[in-house]
Scaffold this motif. Structure first.
Motif, PDB file in Angstrom:
ATOM      1  N   UNK A 442       0.828  -1.213   0.000  1.00 59.70           N
ATOM      2  CA  UNK A 442       0.000   0.000   0.000  1.00 59.70           C
ATOM      3  C   UNK A 442       0.856   1.254   0.000  1.00 59.70           C
ATOM      4  N   UNK A 443       2.020   1.212   0.664  1.00 67.61           N
ATOM      5  CA  UNK A 443       2.813   2.450   0.660  1.00 67.61           C
ATOM      6  C   UNK A 443       3.410   2.727  -0.705  1.00 67.61           C
ATOM      7  N   UNK A 444       3.694   1.673  -1.460  1.00 66.14           N
ATOM      8  CA  UNK A 444       4.228   1.927  -2.798  1.00 66.14           C
ATOM      9  C   UNK A 444       3.152   2.486  -3.714  1.00 66.14           C
ATOM     10  N   UNK A 446       0.729   4.460  -2.591  1.00 69.90           N
ATOM     11  CA  UNK A 446       0.596   5.857  -2.168  1.00 69.90           C
ATOM     12  C   UNK A 446       1.755   6.704  -2.654  1.00 69.90           C
ATOM     13  N   UNK A 447       2.948   6.137  -2.648  1.00 73.95           N
ATOM     14  CA  UNK A 447       4.139   6.906  -3.009  1.00 73.95           C
ATOM     15  C   UNK A 447       4.662   6.479  -4.377  1.00 73.95           C
ATOM     16  N   UNK A 453      10.523   7.994  -9.934  1.00 76.43           N
ATOM     17  CA  UNK A 453      11.763   8.760  -9.787  1.00 76.43           C
ATOM     18  C   UNK A 453      12.947   7.804  -9.648  1.00 76.43           C
ATOM     19  N   UNK A 454      12.745   6.767  -8.876  1.00 73.43           N
ATOM     20  CA  UNK A 454      13.782   5.759  -8.655  1.00 73.43           C
ATOM     21  C   UNK A 454      14.202   5.142  -9.979  1.00 73.43           C
ATOM     22  N   UNK A 457      16.134   7.897 -12.299  1.00 75.00           N
ATOM     23  CA  UNK A 457      17.538   8.176 -11.971  1.00 75.00           C
ATOM     24  C   UNK A 457      18.416   6.971 -12.293  1.00 75.00           C
ATOM     25  N   UNK A 458      17.842   5.790 -12.154  1.00 72.04           N
ATOM     26  CA  UNK A 458      18.628   4.610 -12.522  1.00 72.04           C
ATOM     27  C   UNK A 458      18.937   4.628 -14.014  1.00 72.04           C
ATOM     28  N   UNK A 482      15.212  16.920 -12.068  1.00 72.01           N
ATOM     29  CA  UNK A 482      15.216  17.299 -10.657  1.00 72.01           C
ATOM     30  C   UNK A 482      14.293  18.490 -10.415  1.00 72.01           C
ATOM     31  N   UNK A 485      10.900  17.210 -10.301  1.00 70.42           N
ATOM     32  CA  UNK A 485      10.601  16.570  -9.022  1.00 70.42           C
ATOM     33  C   UNK A 485      10.355  17.594  -7.926  1.00 70.42           C
ATOM     34  N   UNK A 493       3.348  11.073   2.068  1.00 66.89           N
ATOM     35  CA  UNK A 493       4.265  11.018   3.192  1.00 66.89           C
ATOM     36  C   UNK A 493       5.104  12.274   3.356  1.00 66.89           C
ATOM     37  N   UNK A 494       5.616  12.779   2.267  1.00 68.43           N
ATOM     38  CA  UNK A 494       6.527  13.912   2.375  1.00 68.43           C
ATOM     39  C   UNK A 494       5.893  15.164   1.793  1.00 68.43           C
ATOM     40  N   UNK A 496       7.007  18.997   1.282  1.00 69.45           N
ATOM     41  CA  UNK A 496       8.052  20.006   1.432  1.00 69.45           C
ATOM     42  C   UNK A 496       7.423  21.395   1.305  1.00 69.45           C
ATOM     43  N   UNK A 770      -6.798  -0.891   4.076  1.00 69.38           N
ATOM     44  CA  UNK A 770      -6.607   0.215   3.147  1.00 69.38           C
ATOM     45  C   UNK A 770      -7.354   0.030   1.837  1.00 69.38           C
TER      46      UNK A 770
ATOM     47  N   UNK B 133      16.175  21.875   2.288  1.00 71.98           N
ATOM     48  CA  UNK B 133      15.889  21.337   3.610  1.00 71.98           C
ATOM     49  C   UNK B 133      16.890  20.229   3.916  1.00 71.98           C
ATOM     50  N   UNK B 178      21.235   3.771  -4.063  1.00 71.40           N
ATOM     51  CA  UNK B 178      20.030   3.778  -4.883  1.00 71.40           C
ATOM     52  C   UNK B 178      19.065   2.683  -4.420  1.00 71.40           C
TER      53      UNK B 178
END
Lengths: 806, 217
Positions: A442-444, A446-447, A453-454, A457-458, A482, A485, A493-494, A496, A770, B133, B178
Motif C-alpha cells: 500500500x505504501x508503494x 501511495x508513493x 523517480x527511482x 535516476x537509474x 530534478x 521533481x 508522506x513527504x 516540502x 486500506x 531542507x 540507490x
C-alpha cells in the motif's frame, strides 16, 4: 493498427471494466423508515431524556484537539469535563475519512462505501442523496421536529431542503479561507439562541479543517481557532436549559500534515463530547472518573472511552425516543443507560433487534436479558457488518481477472516474441515487473511517484555511465528532471514547504514571466522552417495567455499590469462593441474562442496535409497540441512545459548519439516513464483527493454538458502524460522503421500486466484496512490511464494523426 | 605464493610494458579489461574483503543510539585508513608493481575526499535528495560516501588518474544508495527511515559489495 492489437486492447479494457463493475457495486440499503419493534406501544409513550439537541460538527476535530494538554485550547470544555457536565469520547470514524461519507455515517449510522468518497469530489452529483434513506434527521423531521441547519452545504446536498425549516449553507470550495466560513455560521447563533424556535440545531464549522489543509495539525492558526470554537460552545451552553443536549464532534480527524481521507490513527480518531447541565447528576463514564482535563498525550489519540462514530445514531435515537434508523450499525453507548432509567433495557433490546434485522439474523426472544452480554454480541455483529459493508460481485471479479489473464498472456507472447533483446526491451520488462509488483504494497501505491523517480535516476545513471560522450545532455536532462521533481509535492508522506510551485505562487511576477517564456518558446518552435504555422501558434498562445491572466484576475490572484493591459486591449479588439466587459463574463467566450482557433488551425493543417503529404506533419502540429495542454494546466505548472521542451531536446540528443540502433524503442519506454513521473510531479497522486477540477470548466457555461467537463478534467489532470505520449509518436514518425502497432506492443504489455496484477491485489486485499483508501482509488486511476492515455490518446488520436501524416 | 612471484616477474617485463600482448598473456587475469598501460588493477583475493564495514554496519544498525551518522563517520575514518594501508593497497597492482603506502598521498587523498563532498552532494541533490531542507544531513551522507570511497580515491591519485578501473568502486557505492531508497516510501514510520539513514546503510552495503567483488568483475 493491426486487427490483433486492437482486439487485445478492447478485451483488456473490457476485462478491467467488468472487474470494476463487480468491485464497486452500489451498496444494498434497506428502504423505508424504521418503526419501533420491541414493545412499540410502551416505547411510543416514553418521555425522551432531552427535548432539544444542538449538534456542533467541527470539521476534522481530532480527539487530541479536544482533550490533550498543550494541544487543546478548549478551556471551557475542559472545565465542563472536570465538572462532569460533559462526557468525552474518542469516536472511531470509518474510512474513507472525508466529509460526505462521514456525514452519512453520523446521520444514518451506516458504513460508507467507496463510491461516496468519489462522489465527495463530484460537487454537483445528486445520487448520494439521503432522501430515501432512513436517518435520525429524517426521523426527527417525520416526528414533526423543527431542524435548523447552518454550515457546510454538504448537508444540503445530502438531505432534501424540506427537512430543514431554516438553513444557510457555506461552500467549502475555497480552502484558503479560515475566518469567513465560520463567522457565516456563528452570526446566526444569537438569533437562534434567543428565539429557540427549533428542536434540533445543527452547526457545521469548516475553519479548523481548512487550517489543517493549509498549515497542518500544529499550525499557528490552530490555538485561536480552538478558542473561537470554545467560545461558541460556551455561548450555547450559557443560553440553553438542562433539557437540551449539546453534542460537539469532529466528522473525522486529520494526520499531522492536515490531510485526511485515509485510515491512519489521526484521521480516524475524531473527538466527541456530550454536554448538558443534567449530566452532572449521573455517574460519569468510568474512563473519565478521577481524570483531570486536559489530559496528557495518549497513544494513537485514544482518549477516554472509545466508541464508534456510528454509535452516536442509536444513542441519539434512544435519548430522544425516536426509532433507530434502519441501516444503522451503531450500538447504544452504555454510559448513557443511566439517563434512560428503567427503560434502558427496553431501548437496548430495541437496538439489538434493529441490528440483528440488518444483519439478517434470527433474533432469539430477548426479554430481561443481561445488558452486558447483549452489548457484547452487538459489538461483534457491528464489526462483522462494518467489514462486509460492500458485497463484492465475485462472478464479475473472477470473470474480469480470468479474461485479463488470457489477454495478458497473449500480449506478453506477442511482445516477447517480437522484441529484440536490447536495452530498451530489458528496461521495459524491468519497469513492468517493478510496477506490477509494487501494487501489492500500500505504501508503494501511495508513493508511486518515488518509484518512477527511482527508475528515472537509474536510467539516467546507467546511460551516463555507459555513454560518457553525452555527458552534457545527461546533465541537462538530470537537472530538468530534478526541477520537475521539486515542482510539486506528491504522495502522502513527504510534504516540502519549498516547492517550486509554492514559490511561484508567492512570486506572481516571475510566474507570469515564465508563463510568457514558455508559451513563446513552445509556439516559436521551428519558426525558421515554417514561419506561417508558428505565427498561428503564437496567436493561439496569446489567446491562452489572455485567458489565463483573465482567469487569475477573476479568482483573486495577482497578475502583472502588462498582462492586464493586454487583456483589456485584446478584449476590446476581439469583442467589439465598446462596452467594457467584466472579466468574469469574458472567461467563457475567451476559452471558446481559443478552442475554436486551435481547432481551425488543426483542421487547416490536416486539410493541407491531405493535399500535399508532408512527413513532418506531426512534429509541426506538436507545438499546437502543447499549447492546448498548457491551456488545461494550472498557471504555476505551466513553466514545466518549458522544462519539458529542454528535457525533450536533450533526450533526443542522447538517443540520437548514444542509442542509434534503438532510438525509437528507447523513446517509447522513456516516454512511459516520463508520462507517469510528470503526472505525479504535476501534483497528482493515487488518491481521489488530488483530482484537480479547476480547469474542467474552461469555456463551459452554466447549462453544461457533463461529458465535456469530464473530458476537460481528464485532459487537465493528464496533460503531462499526453505531452510525453505525443512526443514519442513525433519521433516515431520521423525515425522509426517499425510500424506503430509493433511499437505499441511494449506499452500494451506494460498496461495489461500492470492491470492484471492490480486486479489480483485488489482481490487479495479486499478485506485489507486500506482497500478503500488506497487500492480502490488506484483502481480508478488505472481505469483513467487505460481509457484516456492507453485508449483515447495512443490508440485513437495518435494512429489517426499518423494516418494523416501518411 | 603468487603474491611473491609477481613482483619478481615484473622486473623482467617492465620495459615491455608498452607491449600489451606480452603483459596480458603474462600476468593478468584473462578476461580483465585493460585500463591504461601499464595496467592498474586489484588482485582477486579475499584480502580486500572489508571486514570493518561489516562490523561497523552491524554496530550502526543494532547498537548506535538513534542511528548517529556523525559518530559512524568518525569511526569509519580510521577504519578506512587502516583498511587502505593493510588490505586494499597491498592488493592493488600499479603497472605490475605493488607500491608502498605513500603517507603524503594519504593526506592529499583525505583532503580530496573532503573536497569531493561538494560535487557529491550536488549529485545527491540532483538524484533526488531534498533541496534547501536538511542540507546538513545530505552533506553528512555525501561525506560518508566519500569516506567510503577513500581507498579508491587514493588509488586513483596514486595511479595518475586512471579512473577507468576504479570507476566501479564508486558506482557500487552509488548503486547501494540507490537500492536502499526503496525503504524510504514505506509507511512503517520507523526511526531508521529518516533521511539519510537508509542511504548510509545502503552506501556501506554497496561499498562492502564493491570492495569484495569489484576485483572479480
Amino acid at each position: 493498427m493491426r486487427f490483433k492489437e486492437v482486439g487485445l486492447l478492447f478485451c483488456q479494457l473490457l476485462a478491467v471494466l467488468i472487474f470494476a463493475a463487480g468491485f464497486f457495486p452500489q451498496k444494498k440499503v434497506l428502504k423505508g423508515d424504521a418503526q419501533f419493534q420491541y414493545m412499540a406501544e410502551t416505547q411510543r409513550a416514553l418521555e425522551p431524556a432531552f427535548d432539544k439537541l444542538v449538534l456542533v460538527v467541527i470539521d476534522a476535530l481530532r480527539a487530541d484537539f479536544l482533550f490533550q494538554q498543550n494541544v487543546s485550547h478548549f478551556d471551557f470544555v475542559h472545565e465542563l469535563l472536570n465538572r462532569g457536565e460533559a462526557w468525552g469520547f474518542t469516536a472511531y470514524s470509518n474510512p474513507p475519512t472525508v466529509t460526505l461519507p462521514r456525514l452519512k455515517g453520523i446521520t444514518t449510522g451506516s458504513a460508507p462505501n467507496f463510491l461516496d468518497a468519489i462522489l465527495n469530489v463530484a460537487e454537483d452529483d445528486s445520487s448520494s442523496n439521503l432522501k430515501d434513506q432512513d436517518s435520525w434527521i429524517s426521523q426527527f423531521a417525520k416526528h414533526g421536529k423543527k431542524i435548523h441547519f447552518f454550515g457546510d452545504d454538504t448537508w444540503l446536498k445530502l438531505f432534501p431542503e424540506e427537512f430543514f425549516q431554516k438553513h444557510d449553507g457555506t461552500n467549502s470550495f475555497f480552502v484558503s479561507d479560515f475566518e469567513e466560513v465560520d463567522t457565516n455560521v456563528t452570526r446566526h447563533l444569537p438569533h437562534e439562541l434567543q428565539h429557540k424556535d427549533w428542536d434540533v440545531l445543527i452547526l457545521h464549522y469548516l475553519g479548523l479543517d481548512h487550517i489543517g489543509h493549509k498549515g497542518g495539525a500544529a499550525s499557528q492558526f490552530m490555538p485561536p481557532k480552538h478558542r473561537e470554537m470554545d467560545a461558541v460552545i460556551r455561548q450555547i451552553y450559557d443560553q440553553v436549559d438542562n433539557r437540551t443536549l449539546l453534542c460537539v464532534m469532529g466528522d473525522h480527524g486529520m494526520n499531522d500534515l492536515g490531510n485526511h481521507g485515509g485510515s491512519s490513527a489521526g484521521e480516524t480518531s475524531a473527538g466527541m463530547v456530550f454536554i448538558s447541565k443534567m449530566l452532572s447528576s449521573y455517574p460519569r463514564p468510568a474512563a473519565q472518573d478521577g481524570v483531570s482535563s486536559p489530559v496528557t498525550a495518549a497513544e494513537d489519540y485514544q482518549f477516554f472511552t472509545r466508541i464508534q462514530q456510528v454509535d452516536f445514531v442509536p444513542t441519539i435515537a434512544s435519548l430522544f425516543n425516536i426509532p433507530i434508523p434502519k441501516n444503522s450499525l451503531g450500538v447504544f453507548v452504555r454510559e448513557f443507560s443511566s439517563l434512560l432509567g428503567q427503560h434502558a433495557t427496553t431501548k437496548i433490546i430495541e437496538n439489538y433487534h434493529q441490528l440483528m434485522q440488518l444483519a439478517a439474523k434470527k433474533t432469539a426472544a430477548r426479554g430481561n436479558d443481561d445488558i452486558d452480554s447483549m452489548l457484547a454480541e452487538m459489538k461483534d455483529v457491528q464489526a462483522t457488518l462494518a467489514r462486509t459493508a460492500t458485497n463484492y460481485n465475485y462472478a464479475m471479479l473472477f470473470l474480469g481477472v480470468g479474461m485479463l489473464s488470457i489477454v495478458t498472456a497473449a500480449t506478453a507472447y506477442c511482445y516477447i516474441s517480437s522484441a529484440r533483446l536490447n536495452e530498451a526491451s530489458v528496461l521495459m520488462i524491468a519497469v513492468t515487473a517493478l510496477l506490477g509488483s509494487s501494487v501489492f504494497g500500500s505504501s508503494f501505491v501511495e508513493e508511486e511517484h518515488q518509484i518512477w523517480w527511482w527508475i528515472i535516476i537509474a536510467v539516467v545513471g546507467y546511460s551516463w555511465a555507459t555513454r560518457p560522450s553525452c555527458t552534457p545532455s545527461h546533465l541537462v536532462f538530470l537537472v530538468c528532471a530534478r526541477l520537475l521533481r521539486g515542482w510539486n509535492n506528491s504522495g502522502q508522506k513527504f510534504m516540502y514547504d519549498f516547492t517550486v510551485a509554492e514559490l511561484l505562487k508567492s512570486h506572481p511576477s516571475i510566474k507570469w514571466l515564465l508563463v510568457c517564456a514558455t508559451l513563446a518558446v513552445v509556439a516559436l518552435d521551428g519558426f525558421t522552417e515554417r514561419p506561417l504555422l508558428s505565427i498561428f501558434n503564437l496567436l493561439a498562445g496569446l489567446l491562452c495567455f489572455v485567458y489565463k491572466t483573465c482567469w487569475a484576475n477573476v479568482n483573486g490572484e495577482v497578475s502583472p499590469t502588462y498582462a492586464q493591459t493586454l487583456v483589456t486591449k485584446a478584449c476590446s479588439l476581439l469583442f467589439a462593441g465598446g462596452t467594457p466587459w467584466d472579466d468574469k463574463q469574458l472567461l467563457v467566450p475567451l476559452a471558446r474562442l481559443f478552442f475554436k482557433v486551435t481547432a481551425a488551425i488543426v483542421c487547416m493543417r490536416i486539410a493541407y496535409n491531405v493535399v500535399f503529404a508532408k512527413r513532418k506533419f506531426l512534429s509541426e502540429l506538436f507545438p499546437l497540441f502543447t499549447i492546448v495542454l498548457i491551456m488545461q494546466t494550472a498557471s504555476q505548472n505551466i513553466p514545466l512545459f518549458l522544462v519539458f521542451t529542454i528535457m525533450r531536446s536533450s533526450l533526443r540528443n542522447i538517443l540520437r548519439v548514444g542509442y542509434p540502433q534503438q532510438r525509437c524503442e528507447m523513446f517509447f519506454v522513456l516516454s512511459l516513464i516520463l508520462q507517469n513521473l510528470s503526472f505525479f510531479q504535476f501534483g497528482g497522486t493515487n488518491s481521489i483527493a488530488t483530482i484537480d477540477l479547476t480547469n474542467s470548466y474552461n469555456g463551459i457555461s452554466e447549462n453544461y454538458n457533463i461529458y465535456v467537463v469530464g473530458l476537460l478534467m481528464c485532459i487537465g489532470n493528464m496533460a503531462p502524460a499526453i505531452y510525453w505520449s505525443l512526443a514519442a509518436v513525433v519521433d516515431h514518425q520521423l525515425y522509426s522503421k517499425k510500424s506503430y502497432a509493433q511499437q505499441k506492443l511494449s506499452s500494451m504489455f506494460f498496461y495489461s500486466v500492470n492491470s492484471l496484477l492490480l486486479l489480483v491485489a485488489c482481490i487479495c486485499m479486499r478485506y485489507h484496512l486500506f482497500i478503500w483508501s488506497v487500492f480502490s482509488p488506484k483502481l480508478c486511476y488505472l481505469l483513467g490511464w487505460n481509457i484516456l492515455i492507453h485508449f483515447l490518446t495512443e490508440t485513437v488520436l495518435e494512429p489517426f494523426l499518423l494516418m494523416v501524416a501518411g | 605464493m603468487t603474491t611473491k612471484k609477481r613482483p619478481v616477474g615484473k622486473k623482467k617485463f617492465v620495459s615491455f610494458s608498452d607491449d600489451d600482448a606480452l603483459s596480458r598473456t603474462g600476468r593478468l587475469p584473462k578476461n580483465l579489461p585493460q585500463h591504461g598501460s601499464p595496467p592498474v588493477y586489484v588482485r582477486r583475493t579475499w584480502q580486500t574483503i572489508p571486514f570493518h564495514l561489516i562490523v561497523l554496519s552491524y554496530w550502526f544498525i543494532k547498537h548506535s543510539n538513534g542511528y548517529d551518522v556523525r559518530k559512524c563517520t568518525w569511526l569509519l575514518v580510521p577504519c578506512q585508513v587502516l583498511y587502505l594501508a593493510l588490505q586494499f593497497n597491498p592488493a592493488t597492482v600499479y603497472g605490475n608493481k605493488i607500491l608502498k603506502l605513500n603517507y603524503a598521498l594519504l593526506a592529499v587523498s583525505g583532503v580530496t575526499c573532503i573536497l569531493l563532498t561538494i560535487p557529491c552532494m550536488l549529485l545527491v541533490v540532483l538524484f533526488g535528495a531534498p533541496f534547501l531542507e536538511m542540507l546538513d544531513k545530505t552533506w553528512l551522507l555525501s561525506l560518508h560516501c566519500c569516506v567510503l570511497s577513500y581507498p579508491a580515491v587514493y588509488s586513483v591519485l596514486n595511479s595518475d588518474f586512471k579512473v577507468g578501473f576504479f570507476k566501479k568502486y564508486f558506482i557500487s557505492i552509488a548503486v547501494g544508495c540507490w537500492i536502499s531508497c526503496l525503504a524510504i516510501p514505506l509507511d512503517w514510520d520507523r526511526p531508521w527511515q529518516e533521511w539519510p539513514i537508509p542511504l548510509v546503510v545502503g552506501a556501506q552495503l554497496g561499498a562492502m559489495f564493491g570492495y569484495t567483488f569489484c576485483s572479480q568483475l
